[in-house]
Write an enzyme that holds these catalytic residues in place. Sequence first.
Site, PDB file in Angstrom:
ATOM      1  N   PRO A  40       0.827  -1.206   0.000  1.00  0.00           N
ATOM      2  CA  PRO A  40       0.000   0.000   0.000  1.00  0.00           C
ATOM      3  C   PRO A  40       0.864   1.259   0.000  1.00  0.00           C
ATOM      4  CG  PRO A  40      -0.014  -1.029   2.170  1.00  0.00           C
ATOM      5  CD  PRO A  40       0.849  -1.887   1.289  1.00  0.00           C
ATOM      6  N   ASP A  41       0.307   2.364  -0.460  1.00  0.00           N
ATOM      7  CA  ASP A  41       0.984   3.653  -0.408  1.00  0.00           C
ATOM      8  C   ASP A  41       1.105   4.038   1.073  1.00  0.00           C
ATOM      9  OD1 ASP A  41       1.880   6.233  -0.622  1.00  0.00           O
ATOM     10  OD2 ASP A  41       0.425   6.823  -2.153  1.00  0.00           O
ATOM     11  N   PHE A  42       2.337   4.244   1.556  1.00  0.00           N
ATOM     12  CA  PHE A  42       2.502   4.523   2.997  1.00  0.00           C
ATOM     13  C   PHE A  42       1.782   5.808   3.419  1.00  0.00           C
ATOM     14  CE2 PHE A  42       5.347   8.128   3.494  1.00  0.00           C
ATOM     15  CZ  PHE A  42       5.920   8.234   2.239  1.00  0.00           C
ATOM     16  N   ARG A  43       1.572   6.713   2.441  1.00  0.00           N
ATOM     17  CA  ARG A  43       0.906   7.975   2.780  1.00  0.00           C
ATOM     18  C   ARG A  43      -0.563   7.771   3.142  1.00  0.00           C
ATOM     19  NH1 ARG A  43       3.409  10.655  -2.440  1.00  0.00           N
ATOM     20  NH2 ARG A  43       2.980   8.520  -3.018  1.00  0.00           N
ATOM     21  N   ASN A 113       8.838   4.372  -6.692  1.00  0.00           N
ATOM     22  CA  ASN A 113       8.731   3.323  -5.686  1.00  0.00           C
ATOM     23  C   ASN A 113      10.097   2.938  -5.139  1.00  0.00           C
ATOM     24  OD1 ASN A 113       6.035   3.376  -6.236  1.00  0.00           O
ATOM     25  ND2 ASN A 113       6.075   1.601  -7.598  1.00  0.00           N
ATOM     26  N   ASP A 115      10.587  -0.205  -3.539  1.00  0.00           N
ATOM     27  CA  ASP A 115      10.511  -1.612  -3.155  1.00  0.00           C
ATOM     28  C   ASP A 115      11.467  -2.538  -3.907  1.00  0.00           C
ATOM     29  OD1 ASP A 115       9.117  -1.921  -5.684  1.00  0.00           O
ATOM     30  OD2 ASP A 115       7.328  -1.204  -4.648  1.00  0.00           O
ATOM     31  N   HIS A 130      13.351   7.794  -5.550  1.00  0.00           N
ATOM     32  CA  HIS A 130      13.278   7.901  -4.094  1.00  0.00           C
ATOM     33  C   HIS A 130      14.114   6.846  -3.388  1.00  0.00           C
ATOM     34  CE1 HIS A 130       9.184  10.100  -4.799  1.00  0.00           C
ATOM     35  NE2 HIS A 130      10.222  10.862  -5.025  1.00  0.00           N
ATOM     36  N   ILE A 242      -3.013  -1.327 -13.523  1.00  0.00           N
ATOM     37  CA  ILE A 242      -1.901  -1.372 -14.450  1.00  0.00           C
ATOM     38  C   ILE A 242      -1.395  -2.797 -14.734  1.00  0.00           C
ATOM     39  CG2 ILE A 242      -0.218  -0.898 -12.614  1.00  0.00           C
ATOM     40  CD1 ILE A 242       1.136   0.842 -14.951  1.00  0.00           C
TER      41      ILE A 242
END
Length: 253
Positions: A40-43, A113, A115, A130, A242
Amino acid sequence: MNNDKKNIDVAVDELKKLIDTHNNIVFFGGAGVSTESNIPDFRSSNGLFNEKLNRHFTPEQLVSHTFFVRYPEDFFKFYKDKLVYRDAKPNKAHIALAELEKQGKLKAVVTQNIDGLHQMAGNKTVYELHGSVQRNFCTKCGKFFDLDEMMSLEGTVPKCDNCGAIVKPDVVLYEEGLDDETVNNSIRAIAEADLLIIGGTSLVVYPAASFINYYRGKDLVLINKSETSADRMATLKINAPIGEVLGKAVLDK
Ligand SMILES: [Zn+2]
């Protein structure tokens, strides 16, 4: 015809044609590329309550340089819980992009991302704006730790087994600048591309989102579950997951 009205299969056929007729493709992706790998998007998380300060902190505050330096316990508690997914596997989007690179069509993946799933899928040219959770370095002696090694260091705050200093993930925190070389490589790849495919990002994260302004090609493909700020620039818009879209366009025969 309005792209919104077209069904996914028609749009995927158009995407297939674009991929067939271009050989200098660049993919620019965000958090949505990894949600199908259950990251999940950490935000979107709730953040953390700090008892000592009796205050609640947002995800963005917790993943900031200030927090890393002043409250490493809180930083790593949140980081290990919400940014690290050791069991995550590449999904169809990653696998399709790796296949396109193998075919010589895809020249680079530019990703927001952290990951490492693109490399895990087999992509070689990946510009991680990032950084990556897969790399960690001692802040004093520079010793390298991969993700498993970092996670197996004792305590919430990982300390170097060589010198005892804090081990920092090679991730760009809030308040920190992006790596110059990575930015330059990303911009060059986008500027030289003949087809830019953007996926899994609403393009709200700057400065990364402004990179598309360097694109000079004719066709711009947007694959996202919701509207994005670049919708008006797109020649093909596909509002669908996607992994499903790239899987159908590249992997299905
Ligand atoms: Zn060290």
